[in-house]
Scaffold this active site. Structure first.
Site, mmCIF file in Angstrom:
data_model
loop_
_atom_site.group_PDB
_atom_site.id
_atom_site.type_symbol
_atom_site.label_atom_id
_atom_site.label_comp_id
_atom_site.label_asym_id
_atom_site.label_seq_id
_atom_site.Cartn_x
_atom_site.Cartn_y
_atom_site.Cartn_z
ATOM 1 N N HIS A 1 0.814 -1.218 0.000
ATOM 2 C CA HIS A 1 0.000 0.000 0.000
ATOM 3 C C HIS A 1 0.848 1.269 0.000
ATOM 4 O O HIS A 1 0.355 2.342 -0.264
ATOM 5 C CB HIS A 1 -0.990 -0.017 1.183
ATOM 6 C CG HIS A 1 -0.369 0.298 2.510
ATOM 7 N ND1 HIS A 1 0.133 -0.675 3.377
ATOM 8 C CD2 HIS A 1 -0.163 1.488 3.145
ATOM 9 C CE1 HIS A 1 0.619 -0.094 4.448
ATOM 10 N NE2 HIS A 1 0.450 1.224 4.343
ATOM 11 N N ASP B 1 0.084 -7.567 1.598
ATOM 12 C CA ASP B 1 0.567 -6.172 1.610
ATOM 13 C C ASP B 1 2.110 -6.182 1.620
ATOM 14 O O ASP B 1 2.747 -5.941 2.626
ATOM 15 C CB ASP B 1 0.018 -5.461 2.850
ATOM 16 C CG ASP B 1 0.279 -3.956 2.794
ATOM 17 O OD1 ASP B 1 0.708 -3.472 1.717
ATOM 18 O OD2 ASP B 1 0.060 -3.288 3.815
ATOM 19 N N SER C 1 4.449 2.691 7.796
ATOM 20 C CA SER C 1 4.130 1.594 6.900
ATOM 21 C C SER C 1 5.344 1.156 6.081
ATOM 22 O O SER C 1 6.130 1.983 5.609
ATOM 23 C CB SER C 1 3.024 2.011 5.936
ATOM 24 O OG SER C 1 1.832 2.147 6.640
#
Lengths: 422, 252
Positions: free
Chosen positions: B38, B92, B195
């Site tokens: 992402h 992910d 992230s």
């Protein structure tokens, strides 16, 4: 003026000769003639050694005779009471009387004529080396068949020069061998073989008989071999004095046989053969010769293979072997080529590491690669050491020619994360 | 990072800074950065930096910038028209192939990939380290790197989180075996901006401390509770295959 004949009479002849008188006559006939002097009357006071009165005959300063006393003809058919012959064209007659001719000796009557001289026999020496031919007023020399008259017009020689021997083996002998060789000759022969072969001359001892050296060691007749700037001989004597085999180291040899006027020897006989020129077995380091021989000669070709780890550089090209041929000059072709250690060159650089300077980059050298520690390590253990191999490559036992790889060390922070107590 | 403490890049030399979007990644090789899908789905030409504790623009000018040659998002990652509404963070994970190799040193070095043996399955209570320049309790993001230690937790713990924001309904989120749940103690957690960063666990097979990337910061229902991390071990085959197929021998 020279005359062909003449008369000589003592003074007052046929009356008694006077006292104390001396008279001489110079007789001369044309050149090439001798003189025949003969007395038809001789009446001179006799004394010991003709010391009182005499008639003296001189030739070339030497006394041919001295006469005194009375003579009668020895041969009734001839009026000659005394005679002389000289092979020269001049003669002197000298008449002498002392103080008394009391017995009225009448003297002498003599005549001379020019006579042909036999130059071939009338002199102590033989003017011609072979045949002498007399003629009125002179002589000429002549030679046997196959001989020729030298420029001195007296000696004969043979036409023995000019032969060129080109066959690989052969036999050469002096003229007339084994019969006596000709005098006053110079025989020049040549042995001319293909380049690359040396002439080897063999003379057996018993095949050699040449007029021996004089007391000073000089050979009146001689045999000489000339090869390039080398000379073998002069040889002379009975029995060959040189080595049995003469290795001339040349493909062309001149043979010179020189004789003087004398000698009655049988001469010589030789054999020759062509020996291929040898090439020295040179030591070429770090190489193997094929085929391996104890001796190499002209036209032999060898393959010279470099030992493992060595190579021949021709320009920029490295070869493991080369060919060399024994040449006609006794030298090897390609003799400048040498087996030298293979050069692996500088080790190739690697990323994140380096190769230590090996100092030497030739066959057998060792280098070590290291990685930039502690952040990189060598991907494969034991892959740091590289050897310069015979094929010109740096080789590792594990990776072969592949270069080592420095890979990052993972998961190790340079400082540990510590949490502070709250 | 919620909780945790300021850290130095030397503590987390594998930490990669993504400037847009503000995120993290893990250097796993001279040519490869591992991150969350992402992070790169909206920017497949990211600019990254390594080797710097501080990510202030003026400092980054002197940091080692690394540029992407190509981005490989996991093929099973679900693309969405409106990413903000995403509920499924399964797969992910993404790889970024770098144009130039990264030079390693005290401030830059990769983190190991997990082995394929069972010891590399993160167990509950295994402690891991996270780092990043993401949101803290006080700031949307930070300039100086922060790090934290937190334990692996049962995935159920993440599923049980009741977000204070009533709009967030945890139950709609997808939970799979490709995810690791971690945190929950003392509010230590990763958050927005972290992230893609590594959840690093000490290698059980190494005597000297050595860390492998067990997880990647992926998502969470609420910062300061439990966070969900992509379980890297499940993607070892894809990672190695992708790396092998896209290596350039000339530069390697």
């Amino acid at each position: 003026e020279p005359t062909m004949y003449g008369e000589i009479l003592s003074p007052n002849y046929p009356q008694a000769y006077p006292n104390e008188i001396e008279k001489s006559w110079d007789i001369e006939v044309p050149e090439g003639y001798g003189i025949h002097l003969y007395f038809t009357h001789l009446d001179i006071e006799l004394s010991e050694n003709c010391a009182y009165d005499s008639v003296q005959i001189m030739s070339r300063g030497l006394q041919e005779g001295i006469l005194c006393g009375q003579r009668t003809n020895k041969n009734r058919s001839s009026p000659i009471v005394e005679e002389f012959q000289v092979p020269y064209n001049k003669l002197q007659v000298i008449f002498k009387s002392d103080f008394s001719n009391e017995e009225h000796f009448t003297g002498f009557a003599a005549y001379y004529v020019a006579i042909d001289v036999n130059e071939c026999t009338d002199f102590a020496y033989a003017p011609c080396s072979h045949f002498c031919n007399n003629f009125i007023g002179g002589y000429f020399c002549s030679c046997p068949p196959e001989y020729f008259l030298h420029d001195d017009m007296e000696s004969c020689g043979v036409n023995c020069s000019g032969d060129v021997f080109t066959t690989p083996t052969g036999e050469i002998a002096s003229p007339n061998y084994p019969n006596p060789y000709p005098e006053n000759s110079r025989c020049e022969y040549q042995i001319l073989l293909e380049e690359g072969f040396q002439v080897v001359v063999t003379v057996r001892r018993e095949d050699f008989d040449v007029e021996p050296a004089d007391s000073e060691g000089n050979c009146p007749d001689s045999l000489v071999f000339v090869a390039g700037d080398q000379q073998f001989g002069p040889y002379c004597g009975n029995g060959f004095p040189g080595p049995l085999n003469i290795e001339t180291k040349s493909n062309a040899v001149d043979i010179i046989f020189q004789t003087d006027q004398g000698g009655e020897k049988k001469g010589w006989k030789l054999r020759y053969h062509g020996d291929p020129i040898p090439c020295p077995k040179e030591f070429v380091a770090n190489s193997v010769w094929e085929p391996e021989k104890a001796k190499y000669v002209f036209k032999d070709t060898v393959k010279i293979t470099c030992q493992y780890g060595f190579e021949v550089l021709e320009g920029n090209v490295g070869l493991t072997s080369f060919y060399s041929t024994c040449q006609s000059n006794g030298k090897w072709s390609n003799s400048k080529l040498k087996c030298q250690p293979v050069d692996c060159g500088a080790p190739e650089p690697i990323r994140n590491g380096k190769a230590e300077d090996p100092g030497d980059t030739l066959f057998g050298s060792v280098t070590h690669y290291t990685c930039e520690e502690p952040y990189y390590y060598m991907e494969k253990e034991g892959s740091g050491e590289y050897h310069c191999t015979g094929n010109g490559s740096w080789v590792n036992e594990v990776l072969g020619t592949e270069l080592p790889k420095c890979v990052p060390v993972c998961g190790v922070p340079s400082e540990t994360f510590t949490e502070k107590q709250r | 990072i919620f909780g945790g403490q300021p850290a130095k890049i030397e503590n987390f030399p594998w930490q990669v800074f993504f400037s847009s979007p503000w995120a993290g990644g893990a250097l796993i090789d001279e040519h490869w950065v591992l991150t969350a899908a992402h992070v790169v789905e909206g920017n497949q030409d990211p600019i990254m930096y390594v080797g710097s504790t501080l990510v202030r623009t003026s400092v980054l000018e002197n940091a080692q910038m690394i540029t992407a040659e190509r981005v490989f998002i996991h093929p099973d990652w679900e693309f969405m028209d409106v990413p903000e509404t995403r509920k499924n963070f399964d797969n992910d994970i993404a790889l970024v192939r770098l144009k130039d190799p990264v030079k390693m040193g005290p401030t830059v070095s990769p983190i190991c990939l997990p082995g394929t043996t069972p010891e590399y399955n993160p167990s509950v209570t295994d402690l891991g380290l996270i780092s990043g320049w993401g949101r803290t309790r006080k700031q949307n993001h930070v300039i100086k790197l922060r790090g934290a230690r937190l334990p692996v937790a049962p995935l159920a713990k993440c599923q049980e989180v009741k977000p204070t924001d009533s709009k967030v309904v945890t139950g709609r989120y997808v939970f799979t075996d490709n995810m690791i749940c971690a945190g929950g103690e003392k509010g230590v957690d990763s958050c927005e901006g972290d992230s893609g960063g590594a959840f690093a666990i000490q290698d059980p097979n190494e005597e000297n401390p050595k860390f492998y990337v067990a997880g990647l910061v992926s998502w969470g229902p609420q910062c300061g509770t439990y966070g969900i991390y992509t379980k890297v071990k499940n993607y070892i085959d894809w990672i190695t295959k992708t790396m092998q197929e896209n290596s350039t021998p000339s530069t390697d």
